[in-house]
Design a protein around this motif. Structure first.
Motif, PDB file in Angstrom:
ATOM      1  N   SER A 293       0.830  -1.204   0.000  1.00 44.39           N
ATOM      2  CA  SER A 293       0.000   0.000   0.000  1.00 44.39           C
ATOM      3  C   SER A 293       0.866   1.256   0.000  1.00 44.39           C
ATOM      4  O   SER A 293       0.513   2.270  -0.611  1.00 44.39           O
ATOM      5  CB  SER A 293      -0.946   0.004   1.205  1.00 44.39           C
ATOM      6  N   LEU A 294       2.019   1.189   0.659  1.00 45.60           N
ATOM      7  CA  LEU A 294       2.957   2.316   0.632  1.00 45.60           C
ATOM      8  C   LEU A 294       3.574   2.470  -0.751  1.00 45.60           C
ATOM      9  O   LEU A 294       3.804   3.592  -1.217  1.00 45.60           O
ATOM     10  CB  LEU A 294       4.046   2.110   1.688  1.00 45.60           C
ATOM     11  N   ASP A 303      12.118   1.740   0.994  1.00 46.82           N
ATOM     12  CA  ASP A 303      11.526   2.758   1.849  1.00 46.82           C
ATOM     13  C   ASP A 303      10.251   2.259   2.516  1.00 46.82           C
ATOM     14  O   ASP A 303       9.973   2.588   3.680  1.00 46.82           O
ATOM     15  CB  ASP A 303      11.219   4.023   1.046  1.00 46.82           C
ATOM     16  N   ALA A 304       9.463   1.471   1.788  1.00 47.47           N
ATOM     17  CA  ALA A 304       8.212   0.964   2.352  1.00 47.47           C
ATOM     18  C   ALA A 304       8.482   0.102   3.579  1.00 47.47           C
ATOM     19  O   ALA A 304       7.837   0.271   4.623  1.00 47.47           O
ATOM     20  CB  ALA A 304       7.449   0.170   1.297  1.00 47.47           C
ATOM     21  N   PHE A 310      10.739  -1.791   9.814  1.00 48.12           N
ATOM     22  CA  PHE A 310      11.611  -2.937   9.588  1.00 48.12           C
ATOM     23  C   PHE A 310      12.920  -2.487   8.955  1.00 48.12           C
ATOM     24  O   PHE A 310      13.068  -1.355   8.504  1.00 48.12           O
ATOM     25  CB  PHE A 310      10.935  -3.945   8.657  1.00 48.12           C
ATOM     26  N   ASP A 311      13.883  -3.419   8.906  1.00 45.02           N
ATOM     27  CA  ASP A 311      15.041  -3.233   8.045  1.00 45.02           C
ATOM     28  C   ASP A 311      14.611  -3.499   6.609  1.00 45.02           C
ATOM     29  O   ASP A 311      13.560  -4.103   6.359  1.00 45.02           O
ATOM     30  CB  ASP A 311      16.167  -4.181   8.443  1.00 45.02           C
ATOM     31  N   ALA A 312      15.434  -3.093   5.660  1.00 44.63           N
ATOM     32  CA  ALA A 312      15.096  -3.319   4.253  1.00 44.63           C
ATOM     33  C   ALA A 312      14.935  -4.804   3.959  1.00 44.63           C
ATOM     34  O   ALA A 312      14.111  -5.197   3.126  1.00 44.63           O
ATOM     35  CB  ALA A 312      16.166  -2.705   3.350  1.00 44.63           C
ATOM     36  N   LYS A 373      15.716  -2.675  -6.616  1.00 43.23           N
ATOM     37  CA  LYS A 373      16.595  -3.749  -6.147  1.00 43.23           C
ATOM     38  C   LYS A 373      18.026  -3.526  -6.625  1.00 43.23           C
ATOM     39  O   LYS A 373      18.983  -3.826  -5.907  1.00 43.23           O
ATOM     40  CB  LYS A 373      16.069  -5.104  -6.620  1.00 43.23           C
ATOM     41  N   LYS A 374      18.160  -2.969  -7.832  1.00 44.78           N
ATOM     42  CA  LYS A 374      19.502  -2.717  -8.364  1.00 44.78           C
ATOM     43  C   LYS A 374      20.156  -1.528  -7.662  1.00 44.78           C
ATOM     44  O   LYS A 374      21.300  -1.611  -7.191  1.00 44.78           O
ATOM     45  CB  LYS A 374      19.423  -2.465  -9.868  1.00 44.78           C
ATOM     46  N   LYS A 375      19.420  -0.418  -7.553  1.00 49.47           N
ATOM     47  CA  LYS A 375      20.018   0.814  -7.042  1.00 49.47           C
ATOM     48  C   LYS A 375      20.139   0.832  -5.519  1.00 49.47           C
ATOM     49  O   LYS A 375      21.128   1.331  -4.988  1.00 49.47           O
ATOM     50  CB  LYS A 375      19.180   2.014  -7.502  1.00 49.47           C
ATOM     51  N   ARG A 376      19.148   0.286  -4.834  1.00 51.72           N
ATOM     52  CA  ARG A 376      19.131   0.385  -3.380  1.00 51.72           C
ATOM     53  C   ARG A 376      19.696  -0.856  -2.690  1.00 51.72           C
ATOM     54  O   ARG A 376      20.244  -0.745  -1.580  1.00 51.72           O
ATOM     55  CB  ARG A 376      17.690   0.590  -2.877  1.00 51.72           C
TER      56      ARG A 376
END
Length: 381
Positions: A293-294, A303-304, A310-312, A373-376
């Motif tokens: 939803s975020l 970020d969501a 939570f952690d990523a 997933k690639k950038k973060r």
């Protein structure tokens, strides 16, 4: 303390103290999911806690009556940063519950999916009480319960008050047992069933189920063909994804990765897919839906998760390593785009001789997800 066990030799029988501690964590998880209070006990004085995301007038009144004071709200630093709470440098922040912070407001503080629909009015004051390791353990316990890591917590209680709470039916659980729980459960995985299951893309397939000590959701090993134990085996670690694997969701690439890995392993002749009970990168299905939803509000997948507290990525790789060793495999060719999976298995005694790329085209709905997933997260695409 948790004894070190050799994953190659199968699960060791736990000591009576270990068994008691593990069962206490399992019972505490159930209590929290019912919305009940739990006493977290460690070296810094026991604290009373309850889940914030299901706070109600009745539960708040009961908490005050039992603790003898208004609780604080414990939040992870990730969630506190979203709420613009002045950081103290700790991984947990304790927010003072002022009069205007009703149960409804407490639930909104805990649940980031309501941030836009129910804006919160600060500023929020922190550190009405001293932060202890038991407060940190309380949030870890909420994560184990697959609840949002936001809890109503008391100040450290005296021994007589804590004893009275236990005598009144409040469950006590040790902080050390909470932190040891995931490791203990992974090392105690037991093979409980095996069967031939012809698959659409791999007719010569077997599924072997491993059950954790808590009797909860099983991890599965899907063996395709006859992989040779003493040769590098082609494997895929796949975290379960109800929406992607079963429903064909286009928000992620999980379904493509699962079915693609089965096809690729079958074409290679032999290999293993480990299907791990780690929904939503370890945060659980309900929290994953909140994260979705975020994402609909414009936040990326990292970020969501962090906005929810939570952690990523909350996953651990020990269950996968234990399953491989129980099956007799220690050297693998790993199908992944995630460098953390390679490092995680290597750190646990599994030799990764090759990272086999495992990427699929975007579908118009998951392009932003794949780029994130690639950038973060440093994934190869």
């Amino acid at each position: 303390m948790v004894r070190v066990r050799d994953p190659d030799s199968g699960p060791a029988l736990p000591s009576a103290a270990e068994e008691t501690a593990r069962i206490a964590v399992e019972r505490a998880v159930a209590e929290l999911r019912y919305g009940r209070m739990v006493l977290v006990d460690g070296g810094t004085g026991p604290v009373l806690m309850a889940p914030a995301e299901i706070a109600s007038p009745e539960s708040l009144s009961s908490f005050v009556a039992r603790a003898g004071a208004v609780p604080a709200l414990a939040l992870t630093a990730n969630r506190a940063a979203v709420l613009h709470i002045n950081p103290t440098g700790d991984d947990v922040e304790l927010v003072t519950l002022a009069a205007h912070l009703t149960p409804s407001a407490i639930r909104a503080l805990a649940d980031a999916s309501e941030d836009l629909s129910h804006p919160l009015m600060g500023p929020f004051r922190t550190r009405a009480m001293a932060l202890t390791d038991n407060h940190r353990a309380a949030l870890k316990l909420l994560k184990l319960a697959r609840l949002l890591p936001a809890g109503l917590v008391s100040a450290p209680l005296g021994a007589p008050q804590a004893a009275a709470l236990v005598a009144g039916g409040v469950l006590a659980v040790g902080a050390a047992a909470i932190y040891a729980y995931e490791t203990t459960a992974a090392l105690g995985l037991v093979r409980v069933a095996a069967a031939k299951v012809p698959l659409a893309d791999a007719e010569n397939a077997r599924i072997i189920a491993f059950r954790p000590e808590d009797g909860g959701i099983e991890h599965l090993a899907i063996l395709i063909g006859d992989p040779v134990p003493h040769e590098p085996v082609l494997i895929r670690l796949h975290s379960e994804c109800f929406t992607g694997d079963l429903l064909g969701s286009l928000k992620c690439d999980c379904g493509d990765q699962l079915r693609g890995s089965i096809r690729q392993i079958a074409a290679a002749g032999a290999g293993i897919v480990l299907y791990l009970a780690q929904e939503g990168r370890g945060i659980g299905l309900i929290s994953k839906l909140k994260a979705y939803s975020l994402q609909d509000q414009g936040f990326d997948t990292v970020d969501a998760n962090e906005r929810l507290g939570f952690d990523a990525d909350e996953r651990i790789f020990l269950p996968a390593a234990v399953m491989l060793k129980r099956l007799g495999y220690r050297t693998v060719r790993l199908m992944t785009n995630n460098p953390d999976k390679v490092a995680g298995l290597e750190a646990l005694g599994i030799t990764v001789t090759e990272r086999v790329p495992h990427a699929f085209p975007s579908n118009g709905h998951n392009e932003f997800y794949l780029l994130t997933k690639k950038k973060r997260s440093g994934h190869y695409l």
